[in-house]
Design an enzyme around this catalytic site. Structure first.
Site, mmCIF file in Angstrom:
data_model
loop_
_atom_site.group_PDB
_atom_site.id
_atom_site.type_symbol
_atom_site.label_atom_id
_atom_site.label_comp_id
_atom_site.label_asym_id
_atom_site.label_seq_id
_atom_site.Cartn_x
_atom_site.Cartn_y
_atom_site.Cartn_z
ATOM 1 N N HIS A 137 53.092 -33.134 77.738
ATOM 2 C CA HIS A 137 54.162 -32.857 78.690
ATOM 3 C C HIS A 137 54.450 -31.355 78.831
ATOM 4 O O HIS A 137 55.164 -30.945 79.734
ATOM 5 C CB HIS A 137 55.445 -33.592 78.284
ATOM 6 C CG HIS A 137 56.205 -34.153 79.451
ATOM 7 N ND1 HIS A 137 56.201 -33.559 80.699
ATOM 8 C CD2 HIS A 137 56.987 -35.251 79.572
ATOM 9 C CE1 HIS A 137 56.949 -34.260 81.519
ATOM 10 N NE2 HIS A 137 57.440 -35.300 80.868
ATOM 11 N N ASP A 157 52.954 -32.692 84.245
ATOM 12 C CA ASP A 157 54.189 -33.355 84.656
ATOM 13 C C ASP A 157 53.930 -34.836 84.898
ATOM 14 O O ASP A 157 52.805 -35.248 85.203
ATOM 15 C CB ASP A 157 54.746 -32.722 85.937
ATOM 16 C CG ASP A 157 55.185 -31.284 85.713
ATOM 17 O OD1 ASP A 157 55.572 -30.951 84.582
ATOM 18 O OD2 ASP A 157 55.127 -30.492 86.672
#
Length: 438
Positions: free
Chosen positions: A410, A414
């Site tokens: 992450h 995204d």
């Protein structure tokens, strides 16, 4: 009589110490010249040490799992000749495999409908100059139970059979005459209805030291989960048309290798990645640099009896379905029998992991650090589904459905990008003619 001190040789540039992962001799054993002494593992390779002399073992240095410095005594041997010698053995001829930073080699050829691929991250690559008792291709290693001494099986399989109280001579191998874990599972399942249980009732507790490749896997998987904020995404795909295309291609394959689902999935992944370069990348978190790759060097998380390994298909985007099928089979076999080259076990840019028919409904694979994404297909399940009836309405039909699971870093990827990437693969799976179009 004389004494010969075998010192651990320099087995790689910059290597200061190595871990003893297996002993082939003990004090009091007689060893012949070129006989096996021990397996040692560095950060780059596992190497089998051989004796340069014949004689009786007087001393060994440390237990399995202990570290030993380069140049320090490994074994002291009482030789048949006169005099006392204090020597270092010549460095073995071994191609050292580099450490896979993300670390299975996710990899254990491996191991497979498509060669038994497995989820999770890759361990340090393991390349040897000769077979090791940790590998499933080593047929002469003795197990802990005498009842299986003449049966071809890896030490891990022998140890498990011993724990379960299974006589390996009663287990029928599925292939090549070698008993594997799957054969033990089948034996247990077959005997379950008859109340099979290990002799003596409840099994005794046991402790297994975490050493060698298993230690590498443990350390690297922990590092991946500790350093990477994972998130996962799962999508359902209708693979009915894809399976029909696969069946048609196999019917006309001639002498070419049989297609499993993996070459088709790899082709879909390679077709989708150019629009999502942030997923075909590696993140150097110390330097704060993300490298996005133009070529797809696809890692295959492969389970072997020695542990998890990740052989790499170089430039997967340039290979057709038949070439991918041949390369998958070749690399998986090389990983399992220990013949994989160092460059075949490192440098992946994104990893595919699959458990074939054991793939479950969904999974959350661990990223192959320093990569930023790992994707895995799950088991195909036939279920009823509403489909267009061709007249503006819908009808219920039996369809082959499969979930695709992906885990991403992450810090770099995204959620929108990961979901969009999987949706792009889904479109290709559900419209497989696009996979064959230029």
């Amino acid at each position: 009589m004389g004494k010969f001190t075998f010192r651990l040789p320099d087995i790689g540039e910059g290597i200061a110490e190595a871990e003893i992962v297996a002993w082939h001799v003990k004090v009091g054993d007689r060893v012949e010249e070129d006989g096996k002494l021990a397996d040692v593992m560095t950060d780059k390779a596992t190497v089998e040490m051989e004796s340069p002399v014949s004689g009786v073992v007087l001393e060994v240095a440390g237990a399995e799992g202990e570290m030993i410095a380069i140049g320090s005594p490994l074994v002291v041997i009482e030789t048949d000749g006169a005099g006392e010698a204090e020597e270092a053995a010549p460095a073995p001829n071994v191609e050292a495999a580099p450490v896979i930073e993300h670390e299975p080699t996710p990899a254990r050829a491996e191991p497979v409908e498509a060669p038994s691929l497995r989820l999770e991250e890759a361990p340090t690559a393991q390349v040897k100059s000769g077979p090791s008792p940790k590998d499933d291709f080593f047929p002469t290693s003795s197990g802990r139970a005498d009842h299986g001494a003449k049966v071809l099986a890896s030490p891990a399989v022998r140890a498990r059979a011993d724990d379960l109280g299974i006589d390996l001579a009663q287990v029928k191998p599925a292939e090549d005459g070698r008993v594997r874990h799957a054969d033990l599972d089948a034996f247990l399942a077959y005997n379950a209805a008859g109340g099979f249980r290990a002799p003596g009732g409840k099994r005794a507790d046991s402790q297994v030291k975490v050493i060698g490749l298993r230690r590498r896997i443990s350390e690297n998987m922990a590092a991946s989960k500790r350093n990477i904020p994972h998130f996962s995404y799962v999508e359902e795909c209708d693979a009915t048309a894809l399976e029909e295309v696969r069946a048609q291609l196999n019917a006309a394959r001639g002498n070419r290798p049989k297609l499993t689902l993996l070459p088709l999935l790899i082709t879909a992944l390679c077709r989708a990645l150019p629009d999502f370069p942030m997923l075909n990348a590696r993140f150097d978190d110390e330097a704060g640099v993300v490298t996005r790759f133009g070529s797809v060097h696809l890692g295959m998380a492969t389970q072997t009896d020695a542990g998890l390994m990740v052989p790499v298909i170089r430039d997967a985007q340039d290979k057709n379905l038949w070439q991918l099928a041949a390369e998958i089979a070749r690399l998986a076999e090389a990983a399992r029998n220990g013949t994989a080259k160092s460059e075949e076990l490192s440098g992946s840019t994104i990893t595919l992991t699959s458990l074939g028919p054991l793939g479950g409904v969904a999974h959350t694979p661990v990223i192959n650090r320093p990569e930023v994404a790992i994707i895995g297909p799950n088991r195909i399940i036939e279920r009823p589904m509403f489909v267009p009836d061709g007249m503006g309405g819908e009808r219920i039909a039996k369809r082959k459905l499969m979930n695709l699971s992906i885990s991403c870093d992450h810090r770099v990827v995204d959620g929108w990008d990961a979901a969009s990437f999987v949706q792009a693969i889904k479109r290709l799976i559900e419209t497989p003619v696009l996979l064959l179009a230029d």
